[in-house]
Design a protein around this motif. Structure first.
Motif, short mmCIF file in Angstrom:
data_model
loop_
_atom_site.label_atom_id
_atom_site.label_comp_id
_atom_site.label_asym_id
_atom_site.label_seq_id
_atom_site.Cartn_x
_atom_site.Cartn_y
_atom_site.Cartn_z
N VAL A 10 14.07 42.02 52.74
CA VAL A 10 13.00 43.00 52.81
C VAL A 10 13.19 44.11 51.78
CG1 VAL A 10 11.89 44.73 54.30
CG2 VAL A 10 12.62 42.54 55.26
N LEU A 11 14.43 44.59 51.64
CA LEU A 11 14.67 45.72 50.75
C LEU A 11 16.13 45.78 50.33
CD1 LEU A 11 16.21 48.20 52.46
CD2 LEU A 11 13.96 48.38 53.45
N ASP A 12 16.36 46.51 49.26
CA ASP A 12 17.69 46.96 48.86
C ASP A 12 17.70 48.46 49.05
OD1 ASP A 12 18.54 44.40 48.00
OD2 ASP A 12 17.59 44.70 46.05
N LEU A 13 18.79 48.99 49.57
CA LEU A 13 18.85 50.42 49.88
C LEU A 13 20.24 50.93 49.52
CD1 LEU A 13 17.37 52.18 52.89
CD2 LEU A 13 19.74 52.57 52.36
N GLN A 14 20.28 51.96 48.69
CA GLN A 14 21.53 52.66 48.39
C GLN A 14 21.36 54.11 48.83
OE1 GLN A 14 20.12 50.85 45.48
NE2 GLN A 14 21.19 49.11 46.36
N GLU A 15 22.40 54.61 49.44
CA GLU A 15 22.39 55.97 49.97
C GLU A 15 23.51 56.74 49.30
OE1 GLU A 15 23.76 57.92 54.19
OE2 GLU A 15 22.72 56.00 54.26
N GLY A 32 4.34 43.97 52.59
CA GLY A 32 4.44 44.48 53.95
C GLY A 32 5.45 45.61 54.06
N ALA A 33 6.51 45.52 53.30
CA ALA A 33 7.52 46.58 53.30
C ALA A 33 6.97 47.85 52.67
CB ALA A 33 8.78 46.10 52.57
N VAL A 34 6.13 47.69 51.65
CA VAL A 34 5.48 48.86 51.02
C VAL A 34 4.63 49.59 52.05
CG1 VAL A 34 3.84 49.60 49.26
CG2 VAL A 34 5.53 47.83 48.72
N ASP A 35 3.87 48.83 52.83
CA ASP A 35 3.05 49.44 53.88
C ASP A 35 3.92 50.18 54.89
OD1 ASP A 35 0.79 48.40 52.65
OD2 ASP A 35 0.69 46.66 54.00
N GLY A 36 5.06 49.60 55.24
CA GLY A 36 5.98 50.24 56.17
C GLY A 36 6.51 51.55 55.64
N LEU A 37 6.89 51.57 54.36
CA LEU A 37 7.41 52.82 53.77
C LEU A 37 6.31 53.86 53.69
CD1 LEU A 37 9.94 54.18 52.73
CD2 LEU A 37 9.30 53.44 50.43
N ARG A 38 5.08 53.43 53.45
CA ARG A 38 3.96 54.39 53.44
C ARG A 38 3.77 55.03 54.81
NH1 ARG A 38 0.18 50.56 49.93
NH2 ARG A 38 0.94 51.18 47.88
N GLN A 41 6.40 57.66 55.11
CA GLN A 41 6.02 58.83 54.31
C GLN A 41 4.94 59.65 55.00
OE1 GLN A 41 4.82 57.94 50.30
NE2 GLN A 41 4.60 60.10 49.76
N GLN A 42 3.98 59.00 55.63
CA GLN A 42 2.92 59.72 56.33
C GLN A 42 3.47 60.59 57.45
OE1 GLN A 42 0.09 56.76 57.57
NE2 GLN A 42 -0.82 56.58 55.54
N VAL A 43 4.48 60.08 58.15
CA VAL A 43 5.10 60.87 59.23
C VAL A 43 5.64 62.18 58.68
CG1 VAL A 43 7.05 60.96 60.85
CG2 VAL A 43 5.63 58.90 60.70
N PHE A 44 6.37 62.09 57.57
CA PHE A 44 6.97 63.30 57.00
C PHE A 44 5.96 64.18 56.27
CE2 PHE A 44 10.62 60.62 57.80
CZ PHE A 44 11.50 61.54 58.36
N ASP A 45 4.94 63.58 55.69
CA ASP A 45 3.91 64.37 55.01
C ASP A 45 3.00 65.10 55.99
OD1 ASP A 45 4.87 63.58 52.56
OD2 ASP A 45 3.24 62.16 52.14
N SER A 46 2.90 64.60 57.22
CA SER A 46 1.96 65.19 58.17
C SER A 46 2.55 66.34 58.98
CB SER A 46 1.44 64.12 59.13
OG SER A 46 2.49 63.63 59.94
N ARG A 83 10.16 48.89 60.86
CA ARG A 83 10.78 47.57 60.70
C ARG A 83 11.35 47.35 59.31
NH1 ARG A 83 8.39 43.63 64.94
NH2 ARG A 83 7.60 45.13 66.41
N LEU A 84 11.82 48.44 58.70
CA LEU A 84 12.47 48.34 57.40
C LEU A 84 13.98 48.24 57.53
CD1 LEU A 84 10.26 50.84 55.41
CD2 LEU A 84 10.19 48.34 55.35
#
Length: 92
Positions: A10-15, A32-38, A41-46, A83-84
């Protein structure tokens, strides 16, 4: 402290630590993963805290997200809800 596992299909993630903030470099592998990240982002932008998580989009579904330390757990929980992340658990 929260620990998590990703699904590498689904993704690669480095922290990494960036001063007092946490920087996430994310590469998404499908739409689908792009939609999930959006959704994340909406949660934090709102909310009213405009600097809790800053999202930067790059070409090829690559993102950088800078999260303030006090919102680290919230960010991971939202990734899990979208689901990311494969798993999320408390660790001592």
């Amino acid at each position: 402290m929260l620990t998590y596992q990703i699904d590498s299909s689904v993704l690669d993630l480095q922290e990494s630590q960036d001063g007092t903030d946490i920087e996430f470099n994310i590469k998404l592998h499908h739409g689908g993963a792009v939609d999930g990240l959006r959704l994340v982002q909406q949660v934090f932008d709102s909310n009213t805290d405009y600097t809790d998580a800053l999202f930067y989009a790059y070409a090829n579904h690559e993102y950088k997200v800078i999260v303030r330390q006090e919102h680290y757990n919230d960010f991971l929980i939202e990734l899990f809800k979208a689901r990311l992340l494969r798993s999320l658990e408390w660790a001592d």
